[in-house]
Design a protein around this motif. Structure first.
Motif, PDB file in Angstrom:
ATOM      1  N   GLU A 163      -6.875  -0.231   7.035  1.00 47.84           N
ATOM      2  CA  GLU A 163      -7.994  -1.137   6.782  1.00 47.84           C
ATOM      3  C   GLU A 163      -9.196  -0.818   7.658  1.00 47.84           C
ATOM      4  O   GLU A 163     -10.093  -1.635   7.829  1.00 47.84           O
ATOM      5  CB  GLU A 163      -7.533  -2.587   6.998  1.00 47.84           C
ATOM      6  N   LYS A 164      -9.224   0.365   8.257  1.00 45.17           N
ATOM      7  CA  LYS A 164     -10.272   0.735   9.216  1.00 45.17           C
ATOM      8  C   LYS A 164     -11.224   1.796   8.670  1.00 45.17           C
ATOM      9  O   LYS A 164     -11.667   2.683   9.397  1.00 45.17           O
ATOM     10  CB  LYS A 164      -9.632   1.221  10.526  1.00 45.17           C
ATOM     11  N   ASN A 165     -11.530   1.764   7.385  1.00 47.33           N
ATOM     12  CA  ASN A 165     -12.557   2.629   6.803  1.00 47.33           C
ATOM     13  C   ASN A 165     -12.185   4.112   6.823  1.00 47.33           C
ATOM     14  O   ASN A 165     -13.016   4.968   7.126  1.00 47.33           O
ATOM     15  CB  ASN A 165     -13.901   2.404   7.531  1.00 47.33           C
ATOM     16  N   TYR A 166     -10.915   4.418   6.534  1.00 48.57           N
ATOM     17  CA  TYR A 166     -10.475   5.803   6.395  1.00 48.57           C
ATOM     18  C   TYR A 166      -9.992   6.034   4.965  1.00 48.57           C
ATOM     19  O   TYR A 166      -9.357   5.149   4.375  1.00 48.57           O
ATOM     20  CB  TYR A 166      -9.306   6.109   7.340  1.00 48.57           C
ATOM     21  N   ASN A 167     -10.267   7.241   4.438  1.00 46.82           N
ATOM     22  CA  ASN A 167      -9.580   7.596   3.203  1.00 46.82           C
ATOM     23  C   ASN A 167      -8.222   8.179   3.578  1.00 46.82           C
ATOM     24  O   ASN A 167      -7.926   8.417   4.759  1.00 46.82           O
ATOM     25  CB  ASN A 167     -10.406   8.569   2.349  1.00 46.82           C
ATOM     26  N   GLU A 168      -7.385   8.415   2.592  1.00 52.59           N
ATOM     27  CA  GLU A 168      -6.001   8.806   2.870  1.00 52.59           C
ATOM     28  C   GLU A 168      -5.908  10.140   3.612  1.00 52.59           C
ATOM     29  O   GLU A 168      -5.105  10.291   4.531  1.00 52.59           O
ATOM     30  CB  GLU A 168      -5.203   8.882   1.555  1.00 52.59           C
ATOM     31  N   ILE A 169      -6.755  11.095   3.251  1.00 50.01           N
ATOM     32  CA  ILE A 169      -6.713  12.407   3.901  1.00 50.01           C
ATOM     33  C   ILE A 169      -7.134  12.290   5.366  1.00 50.01           C
ATOM     34  O   ILE A 169      -6.507  12.852   6.265  1.00 50.01           O
ATOM     35  CB  ILE A 169      -7.629  13.407   3.151  1.00 50.01           C
ATOM     36  N   GLU A 170      -8.210  11.530   5.624  1.00 51.01           N
ATOM     37  CA  GLU A 170      -8.680  11.337   7.003  1.00 51.01           C
ATOM     38  C   GLU A 170      -7.616  10.660   7.850  1.00 51.01           C
ATOM     39  O   GLU A 170      -7.377  11.047   9.004  1.00 51.01           O
ATOM     40  CB  GLU A 170      -9.950  10.483   7.000  1.00 51.01           C
ATOM     41  N   LEU A 171      -6.984   9.654   7.272  1.00 52.05           N
ATOM     42  CA  LEU A 171      -5.978   8.901   8.019  1.00 52.05           C
ATOM     43  C   LEU A 171      -4.773   9.778   8.352  1.00 52.05           C
ATOM     44  O   LEU A 171      -4.280   9.768   9.485  1.00 52.05           O
ATOM     45  CB  LEU A 171      -5.547   7.673   7.214  1.00 52.05           C
ATOM     46  N   ASP A 172      -4.303  10.552   7.393  1.00 49.32           N
ATOM     47  CA  ASP A 172      -3.162  11.443   7.640  1.00 49.32           C
ATOM     48  C   ASP A 172      -3.496  12.464   8.727  1.00 49.32           C
ATOM     49  O   ASP A 172      -2.660  12.767   9.584  1.00 49.32           O
ATOM     50  CB  ASP A 172      -2.759  12.164   6.352  1.00 49.32           C
ATOM     51  N   GLN A 173      -4.729  12.989   8.720  1.00 47.65           N
ATOM     52  CA  GLN A 173      -5.130  13.978   9.716  1.00 47.65           C
ATOM     53  C   GLN A 173      -5.215  13.353  11.105  1.00 47.65           C
ATOM     54  O   GLN A 173      -4.789  13.943  12.101  1.00 47.65           O
ATOM     55  CB  GLN A 173      -6.484  14.599   9.347  1.00 47.65           C
ATOM     56  N   LEU A 174      -5.754  12.138  11.164  1.00 53.00           N
ATOM     57  CA  LEU A 174      -5.853  11.445  12.455  1.00 53.00           C
ATOM     58  C   LEU A 174      -4.467  11.212  13.051  1.00 53.00           C
ATOM     59  O   LEU A 174      -4.224  11.471  14.233  1.00 53.00           O
ATOM     60  CB  LEU A 174      -6.596  10.114  12.275  1.00 53.00           C
ATOM     61  N   ILE A 175      -3.549  10.705  12.227  1.00 56.04           N
ATOM     62  CA  ILE A 175      -2.192  10.418  12.696  1.00 56.04           C
ATOM     63  C   ILE A 175      -1.497  11.703  13.142  1.00 56.04           C
ATOM     64  O   ILE A 175      -0.841  11.741  14.197  1.00 56.04           O
ATOM     65  CB  ILE A 175      -1.383   9.703  11.593  1.00 56.04           C
ATOM     66  N   LYS A 176      -1.666  12.773  12.374  1.00 51.39           N
ATOM     67  CA  LYS A 176      -1.061  14.057  12.737  1.00 51.39           C
ATOM     68  C   LYS A 176      -1.595  14.552  14.077  1.00 51.39           C
ATOM     69  O   LYS A 176      -0.832  15.011  14.938  1.00 51.39           O
ATOM     70  CB  LYS A 176      -1.358  15.087  11.642  1.00 51.39           C
ATOM     71  N   ASP A 177      -2.902  14.435  14.280  1.00 47.20           N
ATOM     72  CA  ASP A 177      -3.530  14.868  15.530  1.00 47.20           C
ATOM     73  C   ASP A 177      -2.979  14.092  16.724  1.00 47.20           C
ATOM     74  O   ASP A 177      -2.632  14.668  17.753  1.00 47.20           O
ATOM     75  CB  ASP A 177      -5.047  14.665  15.410  1.00 47.20           C
ATOM     76  N   VAL A 178      -2.870  12.766  16.577  1.00 46.38           N
ATOM     77  CA  VAL A 178      -2.386  11.914  17.669  1.00 46.38           C
ATOM     78  C   VAL A 178      -0.929  12.231  18.017  1.00 46.38           C
ATOM     79  O   VAL A 178      -0.571  12.386  19.194  1.00 46.38           O
ATOM     80  CB  VAL A 178      -2.532  10.423  17.284  1.00 46.38           C
ATOM     81  N   ILE A 179      -0.081  12.359  16.997  1.00 42.34           N
ATOM     82  CA  ILE A 179       1.346  12.585  17.226  1.00 42.34           C
ATOM     83  C   ILE A 179       1.595  13.979  17.803  1.00 42.34           C
ATOM     84  O   ILE A 179       2.319  14.137  18.803  1.00 42.34           O
ATOM     85  CB  ILE A 179       2.140  12.414  15.910  1.00 42.34           C
ATOM     86  N   GLU A 180       0.986  15.008  17.215  1.00 40.63           N
ATOM     87  CA  GLU A 180       1.261  16.384  17.636  1.00 40.63           C
ATOM     88  C   GLU A 180       0.699  16.696  19.014  1.00 40.63           C
ATOM     89  O   GLU A 180       1.276  17.497  19.764  1.00 40.63           O
ATOM     90  CB  GLU A 180       0.687  17.377  16.614  1.00 40.63           C
ATOM     91  N   ASN A 181      -0.426  16.065  19.383  1.00 43.45           N
ATOM     92  CA  ASN A 181      -1.079  16.394  20.649  1.00 43.45           C
ATOM     93  C   ASN A 181      -0.857  15.349  21.734  1.00 43.45           C
ATOM     94  O   ASN A 181      -1.492  15.410  22.786  1.00 43.45           O
ATOM     95  CB  ASN A 181      -2.582  16.587  20.417  1.00 43.45           C
ATOM     96  N   ASN A 182       0.062  14.387  21.478  1.00 44.56           N
ATOM     97  CA  ASN A 182       0.394  13.354  22.472  1.00 44.56           C
ATOM     98  C   ASN A 182      -0.852  12.650  23.005  1.00 44.56           C
ATOM     99  O   ASN A 182      -1.016  12.449  24.207  1.00 44.56           O
ATOM    100  CB  ASN A 182       1.183  13.965  23.641  1.00 44.56           C
ATOM    101  N   ILE A 183      -1.753  12.302  22.100  1.00 44.42           N
ATOM    102  CA  ILE A 183      -2.996  11.630  22.488  1.00 44.42           C
ATOM    103  C   ILE A 183      -2.731  10.141  22.674  1.00 44.42           C
ATOM    104  O   ILE A 183      -2.092   9.502  21.837  1.00 44.42           O
ATOM    105  CB  ILE A 183      -4.087  11.860  21.419  1.00 44.42           C
ATOM    106  N   ILE A 184      -3.207   9.573  23.768  1.00 45.95           N
ATOM    107  CA  ILE A 184      -3.014   8.155  24.061  1.00 45.95           C
ATOM    108  C   ILE A 184      -4.272   7.361  23.725  1.00 45.95           C
ATOM    109  O   ILE A 184      -4.200   6.224  23.269  1.00 45.95           O
ATOM    110  CB  ILE A 184      -2.626   7.954  25.537  1.00 45.95           C
ATOM    111  N   VAL A 185      -5.445   7.966  23.983  1.00 47.03           N
ATOM    112  CA  VAL A 185      -6.718   7.326  23.665  1.00 47.03           C
ATOM    113  C   VAL A 185      -7.546   8.294  22.827  1.00 47.03           C
ATOM    114  O   VAL A 185      -7.678   9.470  23.197  1.00 47.03           O
ATOM    115  CB  VAL A 185      -7.504   6.946  24.932  1.00 47.03           C
ATOM    116  N   LYS A 186      -8.077   7.822  21.712  1.00 44.46           N
ATOM    117  CA  LYS A 186      -8.882   8.694  20.844  1.00 44.46           C
ATOM    118  C   LYS A 186     -10.155   7.969  20.434  1.00 44.46           C
ATOM    119  O   LYS A 186     -10.139   6.762  20.182  1.00 44.46           O
ATOM    120  CB  LYS A 186      -8.091   9.096  19.597  1.00 44.46           C
ATOM    121  N   PHE A 187     -11.262   8.716  20.384  1.00 52.96           N
ATOM    122  CA  PHE A 187     -12.555   8.169  19.953  1.00 52.96           C
ATOM    123  C   PHE A 187     -12.881   8.687  18.566  1.00 52.96           C
ATOM    124  O   PHE A 187     -12.582   9.829  18.223  1.00 52.96           O
ATOM    125  CB  PHE A 187     -13.661   8.594  20.926  1.00 52.96           C
ATOM    126  N   ASP A 188     -13.526   7.831  17.776  1.00 52.35           N
ATOM    127  CA  ASP A 188     -13.920   8.233  16.437  1.00 52.35           C
ATOM    128  C   ASP A 188     -15.274   7.594  16.138  1.00 52.35           C
ATOM    129  O   ASP A 188     -15.443   6.382  16.314  1.00 52.35           O
ATOM    130  CB  ASP A 188     -12.875   7.789  15.414  1.00 52.35           C
TER     131      ASP A 188
END
Length: 603
Positions: free
Chosen positions: A489-514
């Motif tokens: 519900e945060k203004n992402y399309n499905e491709i953007e959301l999947d990429q964001l989640i993949k980036d956070v999980i794979e790179n162990n990111i705790i805080v992310k800016f967008d």
């Protein structure tokens, strides 16, 4: 003059503020109900979720509809049941050695999570008595008094949860209209309660006396629209989670990289036990009690085994991360953990303190002495003693400060002695050096090229803050399903959301800016999902367009770190009510800032 009598408290006016009663999360609120079941002699406590699919925007998502705690304890007669929903009236507080304290656990914990609480209880095969608490009815003034119990059969789905074997005596508490749950699905609720409840009740789950042993079972029922009934999906027995690692068959054995050779064994050596550390005390008012301090440290052969089977440090394994979730001083009251105080003594950036265990046990007779809170979540007086500061104030040598205090305040002197004993117990940390423990090879990780510097700096700062001032969720790795649910519900399309989640999980990111378009008057939005924080910066805000977008790369990074600090403040909010006030302040400040900058076209 004859004046109309007024009550001290009008329920309709105060019930909403009473809902903000300081429970850390849903698991701690549920623990109050489990306490009551155990104190009522229950052998099996069932923690049951009833879940169904709901339409949320354009997506069908699972949501918990009802939560129930079912037990096979002694049950309550109608008079006792009537008292059970009265704030401060429960009979559990009359048991000096029991887990009850102020008789507020049932109503207090319930209203913190839901609007409607229903209670059934029965004795010796008789029909159940039933009563309820309804927040909306109290707020409207429709219900100012507790409904007197009436006989009423258990709802069919609750009766079915007993698996066709309703006990001779027992109690069922059901929560519905769940407007304040921390976790909305049964999967996330189980994930976040499994370790916590397993740790809270570890001594009861593995009691040496089989007659006093308790089984706590989580069950999830999913609504089937075809059959119009709830069907059992999952049943899980809670296992003990022992931060001392002296118990056998605990949750750590379920970690995928746990060595099979050590199953059914203790993983730590005991260094101080109850036979050596028990201290009896008598307070100035005649109250008698005792406390026990125990310590443990990792076995050398277990550490060696872990380093043999990993290319990195033990801390980077699932077992090591499980150890890290249990760092600190475990405070045990009446056999149940009140709190795991992570920052009592050691603050080690590499979390080597995960390889030791320290706990203190005491009975409810010392509640006032240790400052036990009415929701049984902490003991406020168990803090590191600052003897040098006290010695300076008293103008005495540090070694004599307790003796001097004893003359004017003997109870405080006893507390200082106890706190000093706890502090000394952390010297078990030196056992790690004596054992020459190897933690494995240090596998350095660097930020990937696609991770911006502000994200790296904020992630590092968040980790450091979590070490020094830990809060709920710090140890939780974000779950892709939960992230998708919250961020959809945060203004992402499905491709953007999947990429964001993949980036956070794979790179162990705790805080992310967008940076993306958002409501014009909100400068930034914060989403906290388990241990991850997403900070969305609104590119349509006057501050962003006229200043931030034109700042140097370094200044942009510094501004983002300022926003990350705000995000951490919201995460560390002591209660849900405080967190909501922070959120409202953030939104109002964004509106005000936008207004202050709106008179000029360009800055």
């Amino acid at each position: 003059m004859n004046l109309e009598q007024h009550p001290y408290v009008r329920p309709s006016q105060v019930i909403e503020s009473m809902r903000d009663n300081g429970y850390k999360n849903t698991a701690y609120a549920l623990a109050e109900l489990i306490d009551n079941s155990i104190q009522a002699g229950a052998k099996v406590v069932r923690f049951v979720c009833f879940e169904a699919y709901e339409q949320i925007n354009s997506t069908s998502r699972r949501r918990i509809q009802k939560i129930a705690i079912l037990d096979d304890g002694y049950g309550m007669d109608e008079k006792t049941l009537y008292m059970s929903l009265e704030f401060g009236a429960s009979k559990n507080k009359e048991d000096p050695e029991g887990m009850g304290k102020f008789g507020m656990g049932l109503p207090n914990s319930s209203i913190s999570q839901c609007k409607k609480t229903e209670v059934w209880s029965w004795i010796e095969g008789n029909q159940p008595f039933y009563t309820y608490l309804d927040v909306d009815k109290i707020k409207s003034g429709e219900q100012e008094a507790i409904p007197y119990p009436v006989t009423r059969k258990l709802d069919s789905k609750l009766a079915d949860a007993y698996k066709g074997a309703i006990p001779t005596s027992g109690t069922v508490i059901a929560w519905s209209e769940l407007d304040r749950l921390h976790w909305k699905t049964s999967a996330t609720l189980l994930k976040h309660t499994q370790n916590l409840i397993g740790r809270m009740y570890r001594y009861m789950l593995q009691h040496k006396n089989e007659n006093k042993r308790v089984r706590i079972v989580f069950e999830n029922y999913l609504y089937n629209h075809s059959t119009q009934s709830y069907e059992l999906e999952e049943s899980v027995n809670f296992k003990a989670n022992d931060p001392m690692y002296l118990m056998q068959g605990t949750v750590v054995e379920e970690m995928k990289d746990f060595p099979d050779d050590f199953k059914g064994q203790s993983l730590f050596d005991i260094n101080a036990d109850e036979n050596l550390s028990k201290k009896d005390i008598t307070l100035s008012d005649g109250t008698k009690g005792s406390y026990i301090i125990r310590t443990s440290s990792i076995k050398k052969d277990f550490a060696n085994k872990m380093t043999e089977q990993t290319n990195a440090k033990i801390g980077s394994t699932d077992v090591g991360r499980q150890f890290a979730s249990n760092i600190g001083l475990s405070i045990i009251r009446s056999g149940r953990e009140l709190d795991l105080k992570r920052d009592f003594k050691i603050k080690d950036n590499y979390q080597k303190d995960r390889y030791i265990g320290v706990e203190i046990h005491f009975s409810p007779s010392l509640d006032k002495f240790f400052g036990v809170t009415n929701n049984k979540q902490s003991a406020t007086k168990i803090q590191p003693p600052n003897l040098p500061e006290i010695a300076l104030q008293e103008d005495v040598d540090e070694s004599k400060v307790i003796e001097v205090i004893k003359q004017s305040d003997p109870d405080y002197a006893l507390l200082l002695q106890c706190l000093s004993d706890i502090e000394k117990a952390f010297e078990v940390y030196s056992e790690l050096d004596k054992k020459k423990i190897s933690y494995g090879r240090d596998k350095k990780s660097e930020a990937p090229d696609n991770t911006d510097l502000a994200t790296v700096r904020a992630t590092n700062a968040e980790q450091q803050r979590a070490n020094e001032h830990p809060t709920a969720g710090d140890e939780d790795k974000p779950n892709p399903e939960d992230m998708k649910e919250v961020l959809s519900e945060k203004n992402y399309n499905e491709i953007e959301l999947d990429q964001l989640i993949k980036d956070v999980i794979e790179n162990n990111i705790i805080v992310k800016f967008d940076e993306r378009d958002g409501p014009q008057t909100m400068l930034f939005d914060i989403s906290i999902i388990q241990g991850f924080t997403l900070i969305q910066i609104n590119t349509e805000h006057n501050f962003y367009r006229n200043f931030m977008s034109k700042a140097t790369e370094r200044d942009q990074m510094l501004l983002k770190l300022c926003l990350a600090a705000w995000g951490r403040m919201e995460k560390e909010a002591p209660t849900e009510a405080v967190r909501r006030r922070y959120e409202l302040s953030r939104q109002q400040w964004g509106v005000m800032l936008d207004g202050y900058l709106s008179d000029e076209e360009d800055y």
